[in-house]
Design a protein around this motif. Sequence first.
Motif, PDB file in Angstrom:
ATOM      1  N   GLY A  29      30.872 -30.319  30.737  1.00 24.03           N
ATOM      2  CA  GLY A  29      31.338 -31.296  31.714  1.00 24.03           C
ATOM      3  C   GLY A  29      31.740 -32.603  31.066  1.00 24.03           C
ATOM      4  N   PRO A  30      32.243 -33.542  31.899  1.00 25.67           N
ATOM      5  CA  PRO A  30      32.809 -34.789  31.384  1.00 25.67           C
ATOM      6  C   PRO A  30      31.809 -35.645  30.609  1.00 25.67           C
ATOM      7  CG  PRO A  30      33.274 -34.528  33.737  1.00 25.67           C
ATOM      8  CD  PRO A  30      32.315 -33.450  33.364  1.00 25.67           C
ATOM      9  N   ALA A  31      32.243 -36.121  29.437  1.00 25.77           N
ATOM     10  CA  ALA A  31      31.395 -37.000  28.630  1.00 25.77           C
ATOM     11  C   ALA A  31      31.151 -38.325  29.348  1.00 25.77           C
ATOM     12  CB  ALA A  31      32.060 -37.258  27.277  1.00 25.77           C
ATOM     13  N   ALA A  32      32.084 -38.725  30.210  1.00 29.94           N
ATOM     14  CA  ALA A  32      31.957 -40.014  30.895  1.00 29.94           C
ATOM     15  C   ALA A  32      30.751 -40.078  31.833  1.00 29.94           C
ATOM     16  CB  ALA A  32      33.238 -40.295  31.689  1.00 29.94           C
ATOM     17  N   LEU A  33      30.188 -38.928  32.156  1.00 29.85           N
ATOM     18  CA  LEU A  33      29.057 -38.921  33.104  1.00 29.85           C
ATOM     19  C   LEU A  33      27.700 -38.931  32.403  1.00 29.85           C
ATOM     20  CD1 LEU A  33      30.259 -36.357  35.811  1.00 29.85           C
ATOM     21  CD2 LEU A  33      30.826 -38.761  35.516  1.00 29.85           C
ATOM     22  N   LEU A  34      27.708 -38.950  31.055  1.00 35.11           N
ATOM     23  CA  LEU A  34      26.434 -38.840  30.325  1.00 35.11           C
ATOM     24  C   LEU A  34      25.677 -40.165  30.260  1.00 35.11           C
ATOM     25  CD1 LEU A  34      27.548 -36.766  27.191  1.00 35.11           C
ATOM     26  CD2 LEU A  34      26.625 -35.904  29.361  1.00 35.11           C
TER      27      LEU A  34
END
Length: 344
Positions: free
Chosen positions: A125-130
Amino acid sequence: MKAVVKYAKGPGMVEIREVPEPHERDDEVLIEVKAVSVCGSDLHIFHDRHPYWPPVILGHEFSGIIAGIGKNVQGWQLGDRIVSETRTGSCGVCYTCQSGFPQICEQKRAYGIGINGAYAPYVAGPAALLHRLPENIPFDVGALMEPIAVCTAAIIERCGLMAGDSVVITGPGPIGLISLAITRSAGAKVIGIVGRTSDAGVRLEKAQELGVDYIINTDTDDPVSKVLEMTDGRGADLLIETSGSSKAIHEGFEMVRRLGKVCAIGISGQAEVPIPYDRGIFKALRYDFCFSSGWTAWERAIGMISAGLLPADKLITHHLPLEQWAEAFHLLETLQAAKVILLP
Ligand SMILES: [Zn+2]
Ligand SMILES: [Zn+2]
């Protein structure tokens, strides 16, 4: 890999299936799942009482380590310990997204609901949500970060809970217990948690352990008069409504003081719930409907746990291997568990 899949619409329709391992896209990471927590929404999806887009691997409350990095991703390394927000699919361009609330976007298709989730050894999934998971937070506690962030967003950020506030919580389920832990760690007092005799056992024991003053049993106590009695007739500053029960919502209008607040986190499962509307007007109540969580609530929740202010480990009653997902669902449905962690 073996994953727990909701494979079709309708009640049930969940089984362990052999599925291909996911691959990260350019702006994504591959995550090796270390722990995944069973959410009430997973049970609702199982029973076909919650939106979802099958076939889909369940699981949106998880922690893990980075096992693959897309070519456009910066700032992360293989092996980093992480938790992830669940707001996959948010469009990024609508009014709601642009105003800073992508978690409420109409286009959102969250992990375990609209895209494959973490009831599996790997999820992409998106790295921006980590968010980075500090070394002093174990993976099982990390898997609780999503519901903790949801309650933090609702209680602290939206409803503005302050130190010294008197709080009543309706519903001793996982969200009620998490709300209790957050309220206590924010320096407010929880004068009561409202439950029934059927909640007795692990959930009410946990409530006591987390520091509630009094357990209001609706089978033997009248919650409204009990709360008034405990507040010198004034009513609580804040009611956290996690039950979604129409009776509790109705009584809530009487349990809070004039100019008091209601923080609604529980889903009722009904299209309409009658409320004493004029009573709310004349008491000048504030009623906040709360849903999901944003970036700041995640950072706040991680910070509170890492600093030792929020004893989230106390919320966990069971650890089971992923293959025993059905047993985990059973423990929750029969009210024998608070939070159950599955280990892939
Ligand atoms: Zn959840
Ligand atoms: Zn949007």
